[in-house]
Design an enzyme around this catalytic site. Structure first.
Site, PDB file in Angstrom:
ATOM      1  N   SER A 192       2.262  -3.442   9.670  1.00 27.36           N
ATOM      2  CA  SER A 192       2.133  -2.251   8.570  1.00 27.36           C
ATOM      3  C   SER A 192       1.662  -1.034   8.898  1.00 27.36           C
ATOM      4  O   SER A 192       0.349  -1.140   9.361  1.00 27.36           O
ATOM      5  CB  SER A 192       2.148  -3.009   7.343  1.00 27.36           C
ATOM      6  OG  SER A 192       2.208  -1.997   6.397  1.00 27.36           O
ATOM      7  N   HIS A 236       6.360  -3.775 -12.539  1.00 25.87           N
ATOM      8  CA  HIS A 236       7.565  -3.702 -12.928  1.00 25.87           C
ATOM      9  C   HIS A 236       8.075  -5.146 -13.240  1.00 25.87           C
ATOM     10  O   HIS A 236       7.828  -6.037 -12.334  1.00 25.87           O
ATOM     11  CB  HIS A 236       8.528  -2.981 -11.989  1.00 25.87           C
ATOM     12  CG  HIS A 236       9.859  -2.913 -12.215  1.00 25.87           C
ATOM     13  ND1 HIS A 236      10.392  -2.644 -13.491  1.00 25.87           N
ATOM     14  CD2 HIS A 236      11.040  -2.909 -11.738  1.00 25.87           C
ATOM     15  CE1 HIS A 236      11.940  -2.302 -13.511  1.00 25.87           C
ATOM     16  NE2 HIS A 236      12.022  -2.647 -12.542  1.00 25.87           N
ATOM     17  N   GLY A 246       2.389   7.122  -8.056  1.00 27.02           N
ATOM     18  CA  GLY A 246       1.184   6.593  -7.880  1.00 27.02           C
ATOM     19  C   GLY A 246       0.333   7.717  -7.457  1.00 27.02           C
ATOM     20  O   GLY A 246      -0.897   7.829  -7.648  1.00 27.02           O
ATOM     21  N   GLU A 273      15.966  25.428 -10.722  1.00 26.01           N
ATOM     22  CA  GLU A 273      15.517  25.766 -11.916  1.00 26.01           C
ATOM     23  C   GLU A 273      15.295  24.385 -12.918  1.00 26.01           C
ATOM     24  O   GLU A 273      14.686  24.463 -13.962  1.00 26.01           O
ATOM     25  CB  GLU A 273      16.278  26.762 -12.737  1.00 26.01           C
ATOM     26  CG  GLU A 273      16.386  28.208 -12.092  1.00 26.01           C
ATOM     27  CD  GLU A 273      16.932  29.337 -12.840  1.00 26.01           C
ATOM     28  OE1 GLU A 273      16.766  29.235 -14.206  1.00 26.01           O
ATOM     29  OE2 GLU A 273      17.292  30.357 -12.341  1.00 26.01           O
ATOM     30  N   TYR A 330       0.896  -1.180  -0.061  1.00 29.81           N
ATOM     31  CA  TYR A 330       0.057   0.061   0.142  1.00 29.81           C
ATOM     32  C   TYR A 330       1.045   1.278   0.015  1.00 29.81           C
ATOM     33  O   TYR A 330       0.621   2.291   0.627  1.00 29.81           O
ATOM     34  CB  TYR A 330      -0.998  -0.001   1.249  1.00 29.81           C
ATOM     35  CG  TYR A 330      -2.098   0.716   1.043  1.00 29.81           C
ATOM     36  CD1 TYR A 330      -3.159   0.584   0.156  1.00 29.81           C
ATOM     37  CD2 TYR A 330      -2.324   2.054   1.819  1.00 29.81           C
ATOM     38  CE1 TYR A 330      -4.190   1.321  -0.100  1.00 29.81           C
ATOM     39  CE2 TYR A 330      -3.442   2.916   1.669  1.00 29.81           C
ATOM     40  CZ  TYR A 330      -4.244   2.335   0.608  1.00 29.81           C
ATOM     41  OH  TYR A 330      -5.391   3.228   0.554  1.00 29.81           O
ATOM     42  N   GLN A 355       9.906  -8.427  -2.952  1.00 29.01           N
ATOM     43  CA  GLN A 355       9.150  -9.520  -3.531  1.00 29.01           C
ATOM     44  C   GLN A 355       9.331 -10.874  -3.580  1.00 29.01           C
ATOM     45  O   GLN A 355       8.444 -11.713  -3.365  1.00 29.01           O
ATOM     46  CB  GLN A 355       8.881  -8.827  -5.104  1.00 29.01           C
ATOM     47  CG  GLN A 355       8.195  -7.680  -5.316  1.00 29.01           C
ATOM     48  CD  GLN A 355       7.851  -7.232  -6.776  1.00 29.01           C
ATOM     49  OE1 GLN A 355       7.908  -7.835  -7.489  1.00 29.01           O
ATOM     50  NE2 GLN A 355       7.599  -6.151  -7.046  1.00 29.01           N
ATOM     51  N   SER A 390       3.185   3.797  -2.835  1.00 31.11           N
ATOM     52  CA  SER A 390       2.945   4.735  -3.933  1.00 31.11           C
ATOM     53  C   SER A 390       2.011   4.128  -4.779  1.00 31.11           C
ATOM     54  O   SER A 390       0.703   4.799  -5.026  1.00 31.11           O
ATOM     55  CB  SER A 390       4.428   5.250  -4.500  1.00 31.11           C
ATOM     56  OG  SER A 390       3.958   6.136  -5.919  1.00 31.11           O
ATOM     57  N   GLN A 391       2.430   3.155  -5.578  1.00 37.02           N
ATOM     58  CA  GLN A 391       1.512   2.648  -6.447  1.00 37.02           C
ATOM     59  C   GLN A 391       0.365   1.867  -5.908  1.00 37.02           C
ATOM     60  O   GLN A 391      -1.039   1.777  -6.323  1.00 37.02           O
ATOM     61  CB  GLN A 391       2.312   1.622  -7.381  1.00 37.02           C
ATOM     62  CG  GLN A 391       3.278   2.216  -8.360  1.00 37.02           C
ATOM     63  CD  GLN A 391       2.486   3.129  -9.542  1.00 37.02           C
ATOM     64  OE1 GLN A 391       1.437   2.855  -9.784  1.00 37.02           O
ATOM     65  NE2 GLN A 391       3.145   4.156 -10.105  1.00 37.02           N
TER      66      GLN A 391
END
Length: 342
Positions: free
Chosen positions: A51, A108, A134, A231, A25, A86, A27-28
């Site tokens: 978590s 990915h 995400g 910049e 759970y 993973q 960013s994506q």
């Protein structure tokens, strides 16, 4: 050129009739789960006990469980934990519950491409990779738009893997902007190369080198920060909207002239040869082998280098200047903060 798919090419009903589990759970993960939920999909989130994501997901009204429970429940399992986590998650909590007819998805292709995860026969293996962080996947979905994405099929056991992946992509809003067909290998290799040669490695090294050149020549560090870091966003935003042509149209003729004259001197044949070396290491697996070995050793060099980079002068100067620019919504990374993930 690969095919590009849009809403008209994707049947939302396929994913809406499936039980979808999101592993992670971050960013994506939060974007996929919430967008699918809002698209009418039966979705749950799998997380490790303790978590911080559990409370966040539940606050959004999402059901949560352990990854093992999720793997047993779901028809479609999207793995959005960090690449390095993973394989362990897969071996301990997913592989024992994969059965023919299920779908294993990724955003990915790293672990499939380099063989650290090997799904069993009979399971569809596909990829939907939004080309955006995400929070933008979520924001654009909520505004009725979407972010582009890549789609790939590694194994089509069901004969419907592509159709199901496109349905998933529609569920998170990506077919609104276009989903480009690719392969796990192409997605992984180009993603890693872009990160190393330009987006992270190349840009970071160039910014620091230019900053150091000005400071070593006696210029104020604050001015060096503005010219070499601050910049950069202005230029990137122009390229993001209209490519290099729009950037060059928007800057002064003096800046454009400097672009044409200095660029080839900076990115010369030696730099191009180095880029080819980077790509070869990605293609032959030596980069992945080194990274996996570093992770298995507990990331000693990585953690040391992260700490060193956080103390670079440009970071100290930038943090001080950004505190006075509230319009940026400035953030600071805490000393012991971990890195991100997908």
């Amino acid at each position: 050129m690969g095919r590009t798919f849009y809403d008209v090419d994707a049947d939302l009903g396929l994913i809406a009739s499936s039980k979808v589990g999101i592993v992670g759970y971050g960013s994506q993960g939060h974007a996929h789960a919430l967008n699918l939920r809002d698209s009418g999909v039966d979705v749950r989130v799998g997380l490790r006990p303790g978590s911080a994501g559990i409370a966040r997901a539940q606050a959004e009204g999402l059901l949560t469980s352990s990854v093992a429970e999720l793997a047993q429940w779901a028809d479609v399992l999207m793995v959005l934990a960090p690449d390095t986590a993973q394989p362990r998650i897969y071996n301990e909590s997913i592989a024992p519950y994969l059965r023919p007819g299920k779908t294993l998805m990724f955003a990915h292709g790293f672990n499939i491409r380099y063989g650290t995860i090997t799904p069993p026969d009979g399971v569809d293996v596909s990829l939907v990779a939004p080309k955006s962080p995400g929070h933008r996947v979520r924001e654009t979905y909520q505004s009725g738009e979407g972010t582009p994405a890549l789609v790939a099929v590694e194994r089509d056991a069901s004969g419907k893997a592509l159709a199901n992946a496109l349905s998933y992509a529609r569920g998170i809003g990506c077919t609104r902007a276009g989903v480009l067909e690719t392969t796990f290998s192409e997605e992984t290799e180009t993603d890693l190369f872009g990160e190393q040669a330009v987006l992270c490695g190349g840009v970071s090294a160039m910014v620091k080198a230019a900053f150091e050149t000005l400071v070593d020549a006696g210029y104020q560090p604050e001015l060096a920060y503005f010219e070499c870091m601050h910049e950069l966003k202005l230029i990137v935003d122009l390229m993001y909207r209209g490519g290099l042509n729009y950037m060059r149209y928007s800057v002064s003729d003096t800046a454009e002239y400097g672009d044409y004259t200095a660029g080839p001197r900076l990115v010369d044949d030696r730099v191009r040869a180095t880029m080819k070396d980077l790509l070869r290491a990605i293609q032959d697996g030596s980069f992945a082998k080194a990274w996996v070995a570093e992770c298995e050793a507990g990331q000693p060099w990585f953690d040391q280098e992260r700490a060193k980079q956080r103390h670079h002068q440009i970071e100290q100067v930038g943090a001080k200047l950004r505190r006075g620019m509230s319009f940026l919504d400035p953030v600071e990374v805490l000393e012991d903060a971990p890195g991100g993930g997908r």
